[in-house]
Design an enzyme around this catalytic site. Sequence first.
Site, PDB file in Angstrom:
ATOM      1  N   HIS A 182      40.573  44.531  45.641  1.00  0.00           N
ATOM      2  CA  HIS A 182      41.240  43.245  45.776  1.00  0.00           C
ATOM      3  C   HIS A 182      41.364  42.748  47.201  1.00  0.00           C
ATOM      4  O   HIS A 182      41.319  41.549  47.451  1.00  0.00           O
ATOM      5  CB  HIS A 182      42.553  43.259  44.999  1.00  0.00           C
ATOM      6  CG  HIS A 182      42.265  43.168  43.550  1.00  0.00           C
ATOM      7  ND1 HIS A 182      42.229  41.976  42.874  1.00  0.00           N
ATOM      8  CD2 HIS A 182      41.853  44.099  42.674  1.00  0.00           C
ATOM      9  CE1 HIS A 182      41.848  42.202  41.639  1.00  0.00           C
ATOM     10  NE2 HIS A 182      41.624  43.492  41.486  1.00  0.00           N
ATOM     11  N   ARG A 289      43.788  34.728  38.467  1.00  0.00           N
ATOM     12  CA  ARG A 289      44.271  36.088  38.164  1.00  0.00           C
ATOM     13  C   ARG A 289      45.792  36.041  38.065  1.00  0.00           C
ATOM     14  O   ARG A 289      46.503  36.176  39.063  1.00  0.00           O
ATOM     15  CB  ARG A 289      43.854  37.060  39.267  1.00  0.00           C
ATOM     16  CG  ARG A 289      42.365  37.374  39.320  1.00  0.00           C
ATOM     17  CD  ARG A 289      42.070  38.432  40.390  1.00  0.00           C
ATOM     18  NE  ARG A 289      40.781  39.061  40.195  1.00  0.00           N
ATOM     19  CZ  ARG A 289      39.653  38.658  40.781  1.00  0.00           C
ATOM     20  NH1 ARG A 289      39.657  37.614  41.577  1.00  0.00           N
ATOM     21  NH2 ARG A 289      38.528  39.315  40.557  1.00  0.00           N
ATOM     22  N   ARG A 326      43.584  33.705  33.293  1.00  0.00           N
ATOM     23  CA  ARG A 326      43.439  34.986  32.617  1.00  0.00           C
ATOM     24  C   ARG A 326      44.824  35.555  32.346  1.00  0.00           C
ATOM     25  O   ARG A 326      45.677  35.573  33.229  1.00  0.00           O
ATOM     26  CB  ARG A 326      42.650  35.956  33.504  1.00  0.00           C
ATOM     27  CG  ARG A 326      42.575  37.343  32.905  1.00  0.00           C
ATOM     28  CD  ARG A 326      41.657  38.235  33.690  1.00  0.00           C
ATOM     29  NE  ARG A 326      42.214  38.635  34.955  1.00  0.00           N
ATOM     30  CZ  ARG A 326      41.554  39.331  35.864  1.00  0.00           C
ATOM     31  NH1 ARG A 326      40.296  39.652  35.668  1.00  0.00           N
ATOM     32  NH2 ARG A 326      42.115  39.689  36.990  1.00  0.00           N
ATOM     33  N   GLU A 425      33.737  42.484  30.059  1.00  0.00           N
ATOM     34  CA  GLU A 425      33.765  43.432  31.182  1.00  0.00           C
ATOM     35  C   GLU A 425      33.809  44.886  30.721  1.00  0.00           C
ATOM     36  O   GLU A 425      33.955  45.788  31.528  1.00  0.00           O
ATOM     37  CB  GLU A 425      34.939  43.126  32.136  1.00  0.00           C
ATOM     38  CG  GLU A 425      36.292  43.047  31.488  1.00  0.00           C
ATOM     39  CD  GLU A 425      37.414  42.678  32.465  1.00  0.00           C
ATOM     40  OE1 GLU A 425      37.236  42.775  33.678  1.00  0.00           O
ATOM     41  OE2 GLU A 425      38.488  42.301  31.960  1.00  0.00           O
ATOM     42  N   ASN A 448      32.653  43.028  37.990  1.00  0.00           N
ATOM     43  CA  ASN A 448      33.313  44.070  38.800  1.00  0.00           C
ATOM     44  C   ASN A 448      33.620  45.268  37.918  1.00  0.00           C
ATOM     45  O   ASN A 448      33.292  46.401  38.254  1.00  0.00           O
ATOM     46  CB  ASN A 448      34.624  43.550  39.400  1.00  0.00           C
ATOM     47  CG  ASN A 448      34.427  42.317  40.240  1.00  0.00           C
ATOM     48  OD1 ASN A 448      33.310  42.026  40.650  1.00  0.00           O
ATOM     49  ND2 ASN A 448      35.495  41.590  40.496  1.00  0.00           N
ATOM     50  N   ASP A 449      34.260  45.006  36.787  1.00  0.00           N
ATOM     51  CA  ASP A 449      34.563  46.098  35.873  1.00  0.00           C
ATOM     52  C   ASP A 449      33.341  46.488  35.043  1.00  0.00           C
ATOM     53  O   ASP A 449      33.102  47.657  34.806  1.00  0.00           O
ATOM     54  CB  ASP A 449      35.724  45.717  34.945  1.00  0.00           C
ATOM     55  CG  ASP A 449      37.062  45.964  35.615  1.00  0.00           C
ATOM     56  OD1 ASP A 449      37.199  47.003  36.287  1.00  0.00           O
ATOM     57  OD2 ASP A 449      37.959  45.113  35.486  1.00  0.00           O
ATOM     58  N   ARG A 459      34.812  51.774  40.705  1.00  0.00           N
ATOM     59  CA  ARG A 459      34.532  50.694  41.659  1.00  0.00           C
ATOM     60  C   ARG A 459      35.228  50.891  43.005  1.00  0.00           C
ATOM     61  O   ARG A 459      34.888  50.241  43.991  1.00  0.00           O
ATOM     62  CB  ARG A 459      34.879  49.331  41.040  1.00  0.00           C
ATOM     63  CG  ARG A 459      36.340  49.055  40.838  1.00  0.00           C
ATOM     64  CD  ARG A 459      36.548  47.848  39.921  1.00  0.00           C
ATOM     65  NE  ARG A 459      37.115  46.705  40.598  1.00  0.00           N
ATOM     66  CZ  ARG A 459      37.555  45.606  39.985  1.00  0.00           C
ATOM     67  NH1 ARG A 459      37.456  45.506  38.661  1.00  0.00           N
ATOM     68  NH2 ARG A 459      38.063  44.611  40.650  1.00  0.00           N
ATOM     69  N   CYS A 496      32.698  35.622  36.394  1.00  0.00           N
ATOM     70  CA  CYS A 496      33.730  35.521  37.423  1.00  0.00           C
ATOM     71  C   CYS A 496      33.861  36.804  38.239  1.00  0.00           C
ATOM     72  O   CYS A 496      34.746  36.939  39.063  1.00  0.00           O
ATOM     73  CB  CYS A 496      35.074  35.125  36.813  1.00  0.00           C
ATOM     74  SG  CYS A 496      35.674  36.307  35.603  1.00  0.00           S
TER      75      CYS A 496
HETATM   76  C1  PEP Z   1      35.896  41.662  36.933  1.00  0.00           C
HETATM   77  O1  PEP Z   1      36.199  42.763  36.471  1.00  0.00           O
HETATM   78  O2  PEP Z   1      34.725  41.316  37.200  1.00  0.00           O
HETATM   79  C2  PEP Z   1      36.944  40.673  37.234  1.00  0.00           C
HETATM   80  C3  PEP Z   1      36.664  39.449  37.596  1.00  0.00           C
HETATM   81  O3  PEP Z   1      38.238  41.094  37.138  1.00  0.00           O
HETATM   82  P1  PEP Z   1      39.024  41.950  38.247  1.00  0.00           P
HETATM   83  O4  PEP Z   1      38.147  42.025  39.472  1.00  0.00           O
HETATM   84  O5  PEP Z   1      40.293  41.223  38.493  1.00  0.00           O
HETATM   85  O6  PEP Z   1      39.191  43.248  37.561  1.00  0.00           O
HETATM   86 MG    MG Z   2      38.191  43.100  35.616  1.00  0.00          MG
END
Ligand code: PEP
Ligand code: MG
Length: 561
Positions: A182, A289, A326, A425, A448-449, A459, A496
């Site tokens: 983050h 978020r 979300r 995800e 990302n996930d 990650r 996203c």
């Molecule tokens: C993701 O997982 O790609 C996502 C956008 O959510 P976060 O990064 O908040 O887990």
């Molecule tokens: Mg995520």
Amino acid sequence: MKKISVPTAASKGYAIGPVYPVIRRPFVVNRRQIRPEEVETEIGRYQAAVETAAAQLEKFAKDSEIFEAHIQLVRDVALIEGVTEKIKEGNNAEAAVEDTADEFIVIFGSMDDEYMRARSDDLKDVKKRLLYALAGVEENPFAGLDAPSVIVAEELTPSDTADMDFGKVLGFLTEEGSVTSHVSIIAKGKGIPCLIGVKDICAQTEKGMTVVMDAGTGDIYLDPTESVIEEYTQKKQQFEEQERIMEEESRNPSVTKDGHGFMLCANVGNIEDIKDALESQMEGIGLFRSEFVYMMKKDGFPTEEEQFEIYKEAALLAGEKELTIRTLDIGGDKGLDYFEFPKEENPFLGCRAIRLCLDMPDMFKTQLKALLRASIYGNIRIMYPMLISVEELEQANGLLAECKAELKEQGISFREDIEVGMMIETPSSVVMADDFAQRVDFFSIGTNDLTQYLLAVDRGNQNISSLYDSFHPAVLRAVKHVIDCAHAHGIKAGMCGEFAGNVQASELLLGMGLDEFSMSAGSIKDVKYRLRNINYEEACGLAGQAVGKATLKEIKELLEK
Ligand code: PEP
Ligand code: MG
């Protein structure tokens, strides 16, 4: 002068300035028995701690009413009498504060009255504040950040960034983290240079030491010479000029050279981010978020009213543009000051996001109602995170239907046709994409996930960060499959995750048919510049070839051609 080089730039740019180290002291309460002649001194220490805590709280109270209740508790007569009595019985101030506060916490916590139970949480916060004041320790590691500085830390958590004054942050250097952690996402959104994975940077720097960082190349100079400072001051100016030109370019329409349109949106975490994003030529908010709304609170889950006000303001700011909010995605690496998560071996595979919300339906309904009520002020879309099954989707939709019915009964208006979509995800949601596409209004791929779960690569783990790559053929094929399933059922597929803001990936994603790219606001101009200068026909050809490749190496070679 010392030079260090690291490979991982989370957000490009240059920073030149003093170091501000983030120091977290482990906090242990110093309890001891005192002699009768020490009683006066200990009472004096306690009174001074009350004044310090009250002064801190008065400062916060200017921004939030919640702290008013805390001020009253700090000065509560019964609490003061209880602590004083315990000191007279031979306990030092720390022990007296801890024991008295704990007694009151138990009493408040067991009351039927909801208001009094909430005071129990307030008192936990007040107890902590008094103990920190007695120890002379600053609770907030950013309290001393009074001049523009480069933040140096082992790791920065999402709640650290929730407390930060970004106006004073020139750059970030952290030992831990990844491009999708983050701090990286926030740095990119704010256009702040950020380098992660900088080994032992905390031990090599001290407060006030000058550093120069080039997040493009990954070079860091500690205690730089005058000539290095001069060289990088010039580079910084040139970079800023280049950024300005791209920004002007980005005012042009979102179409490729052969006239194919695309949509670029922003990822945000709060109202300030939306205001920043509105200046970045974004065409919507692809991801709000909402967990940051929860993290900003220190003393309990945000109420329906508090959330409603925030979502309403967001909707009014976004106007006709879509605003995808979300639902709460907490857990994993994102904690809350006021909620104890179950202790789990693997929190990223644990009770997080939609799972926690479905386990706590009242808490979830509070958010859903706030979203529904705010929906009449703009173009809000609801998005569920982390779904793995149609059952979960049905359960969440069931709660949403209950919220609609309850609001109707109360005569409160909302948009009946509010769109409901989901993040893709988890690997199971990819496999089930065809079934999900028939049941939701839109998809947004969270790479990302998805990358971490599909490749089984944490990650945030520095040791295996070279394995974490969204260009992996499995991830690209998964993305293509999801887009095809969405289109087969007439819904839009967005993305996203951070991959959507990757300039090198953008042509490929457009060629795969991605409808909407949502990214940190700072990346919009770069992606737009790239996509405005390509042909859609060629992008489709490139995507077709990429998904046929069996290795990461071949994919990278194809993109570098
Ligand atoms: C993701 O997982 O790609 C996502 C956008 O959510 P976060 O990064 O908040 O887990
Ligand atoms: Mg995520």
